[in-house]
Design an enzyme around this catalytic site. Structure first.
Site: not given
Ligand code: CMC
Length: 471
Positions: A302, A359
């Site tokens: 998140h 989720d």
């Molecule tokens: N599985 C594996 N690796 C992950 C995941 C995951 N679900 N989420 C983040 N990472 C890794 C990402 O690859 C990155 O790694 P590195 O530092 O090696 O490059 C690191 O963690 C930071 O990730 P980020 O993508 O920069 O994080 P963000 O804050 O931009 O994204 C997120 C947040 C929610 C979009 C992301 O965690 C994600 O895609 N999660 C899965 C989708 C999901 O469950 N979404 C629902 C969010 S909650 C409901 C809502 O509020 O809408």
């Protein structure tokens, strides 16, 4: 007031530091550009406060979420969704009189204009209900014109229409999807029971309400009702800041929610768990793939929560309750528990603060309640509608609200000469690049090649590669 001092180019600029109710601090940069000529850059707005708001407080480090000051745990245990919708909108928990009057207004506003029902006939049967919801909510604007200057009464009606009709449209979309006649809302039923009845009863069968399912869906809606400046709510504020029609504003929020990195994730979690089950994995192989970036563990991570998501904790407990009922067997829940256990011991997830988000377990609740897979994100939208409206309402009342208009740092081509059609395809050089090249070759004798921007396939780039003639 505290000040922050920015030293840029040897010149110091003082900036006000604002403090929120819970002690959180933000540097006010509204005058930064006019004082210094520079802007801030913050892709994804991870570090940018876009407004002040009194609706929801969350502390991602401590796993705190409160609506109007009330902890989410207490609201989920003790309040119904309609009460929470009122709280978000009007700032206080309603008295019984206020609650009755609000519920009555929601009931009276639950029908959509009969002509709108014909729209459903024109959509293909396989249309995703989120596509239908986005379109139908936008089209409410044409059936329920909103006056240019909206008074409190009109605003109350608009809010009731949206909270109530999003639910009616959602149920009608599902009926369209399965080819059954629409079931109308009933004033005899409460909000969630009404929705379930519209979804699952038909001219040939009544729907038997299960109080555990009703409570689970109600709690799901409470937990999704607001989440401060997330992607869809910020979209609502951005579109709303242009003073666009409120139905179009909420439709834009629904569109933003649809994406799988936002509300669409609840569908993706079930798809992921089902594919893990089908492949004979118990989750461990999938976790290894996620660590190699070959897969993403949906329902994990998140932007804001860095320790745990309090909504996920509540939903996990609800899952235990709902799925332990006699006769209910859900192997996907077992896999989810194993994945959570394994991930929470794994350095990859721990070091990146990746925990189950709302989720991860919500799809399992919806599945146990027999909500069809394609309707998961729609349920999220029903829940989030009061939150979107509360922010829209707050924004309307804030005299400091300005049209949202961020800046950018331009990194495209510098000024260049226009190329007539018959000359395109030949190597071109921007005037600035020409100047730079002349200067650099004349001076130091060094020449730095210009970086090419990626071009869409089939079109020509400035060096004439992939050249194709325009028709
Ligand atoms: N599985 C594996 N690796 C992950 C995941 C995951 N679900 N989420 C983040 N990472 C890794 C990402 O690859 C990155 O790694 P590195 O530092 O090696 O490059 C690191 O963690 C930071 O990730 P980020 O993508 O920069 O994080 P963000 O804050 O931009 O994204 C997120 C947040 C929610 C979009 C992301 O965690 C994600 O895609 N999660 C899965 C989708 C999901 O469950 N979404 C629902 C969010 S909650 C409901 C809502 O509020 O809408």
């Amino acid at each position: 007031m505290n000040k922050a001092v920015l030293n840029y180019g040897g010149v110091e600029t003082e900036l006000d530091v604002l403090t929120g109710t819970e002690g959180e601090k933000g540097i006010d940069i509204q005058k930064l550009r006019c004082r210094t000529g520079i802007v801030t850059l913050d892709e994804g707005y991870a570090n940018t406060g876009s407004c002040t708001s009194a609706v929801t407080y969350l502390d991602g480090e401590k796993g705190i979420l409160r609506y109007r000051g009330y902890p989410i745990e207490e609201l989920a245990a003790r309040s119904r969704f309609v009460e929470v919708a009122y709280l978000l909108m009007y700032g206080e928990l309603p008295t019984s009189k206020q609650l009755n009057s609000f519920s009555g207004l929601l009931n009276n506003s639950s029908l959509i204009h009969e002509d709108m029902r014909h729209f459903f006939l024109a959509f293909p049967n396989y249309a995703h209900p989120m596509g239908l919801l986005t379109t139908m909510v936008a089209s409410l604007a044409t059936f329920y014109p909103v006056p240019e200057e909206m008074g409190d009464e009109e605003e109350r009606q608009v809010i009731a229409n949206l909270v109530s009709q999003v639910r009616t449209i959602a149920a009608f979309s599902y009926k369209k999807f399965i080819g059954e006649p629409a079931v109308y809302p009933s004033y005899r039923l409460r909000f969630v029971e009404n929705f379930l009845n519209m979804m699952f009863s038909s001219p040939v069968s009544n729907y038997q309400q299960d109080p555990d399912v009703v409570k689970a869906i109600d709690t799901f809606l409470v937990l999704h009702a607001d989440h401060e400046q997330n992607c869809s709510t910020s979209t609502v504020r951005m579109v709303g800041s242009s003073l666009a029609n409120v139905y179009a504003v909420i439709s834009s929020g629904i569109a933003a929610l649809w994406g799988r990195r936002h509300g669409g994730a609840n569908q993706e979690v079930i798809a992921m768990l089902a594919s893990i089950l089908e492949s004979g994995d118990d989750g461990r192989r999938f976790i290894e793939n996620a660590k190699r970036k070959e897969a993403r563990l949906m329902g994990f991570g998140h932007r804001v929560y860095r320790t745990f998501d309090p909504r996920a904790v509540i939903l996990k407990n609800l899952c235990h309750k709902l799925l332990s009922k006699p006769g209910v067997n859900n192997p996907l829940f077992d896999i989810a528990l194993k994945i959570e256990e394994a991930a929470l011991k794994d350095d990859y997830f721990l070091s990146r603060n990746l925990y189950p988000n709302v989720d991860f377990y919500s799809g399992l609740i919806l599945k146990a309640a027999n909500i069809p897979y394609d309707m998961f994100t729609v349920l999220f939208a029903i829940g989030r509608t009061p939150g979107w409206l509360a922010h829209w309402r707050e924004m309307r009342r804030n005299e400091n609200t300005r049209i949202a208009r961020p800046r950018q740092i331009y990194v495209g081509p510098a000024l260049r000469n226009y190329i007539p059609l018959d000359k395109r395809g030949a190597p071109q050089t921007s005037t600035t690049a020409m100047r730079e090249r002349e200067q650099s070759t004349a001076g130091s004798g060094r020449f730095t090649p210009r970086r090419l921007l990626p071009m869409p396939p089939g079109e020509t780039n400035s060096l004439g590669e992939n050249g194709s003639e325009f028709a």
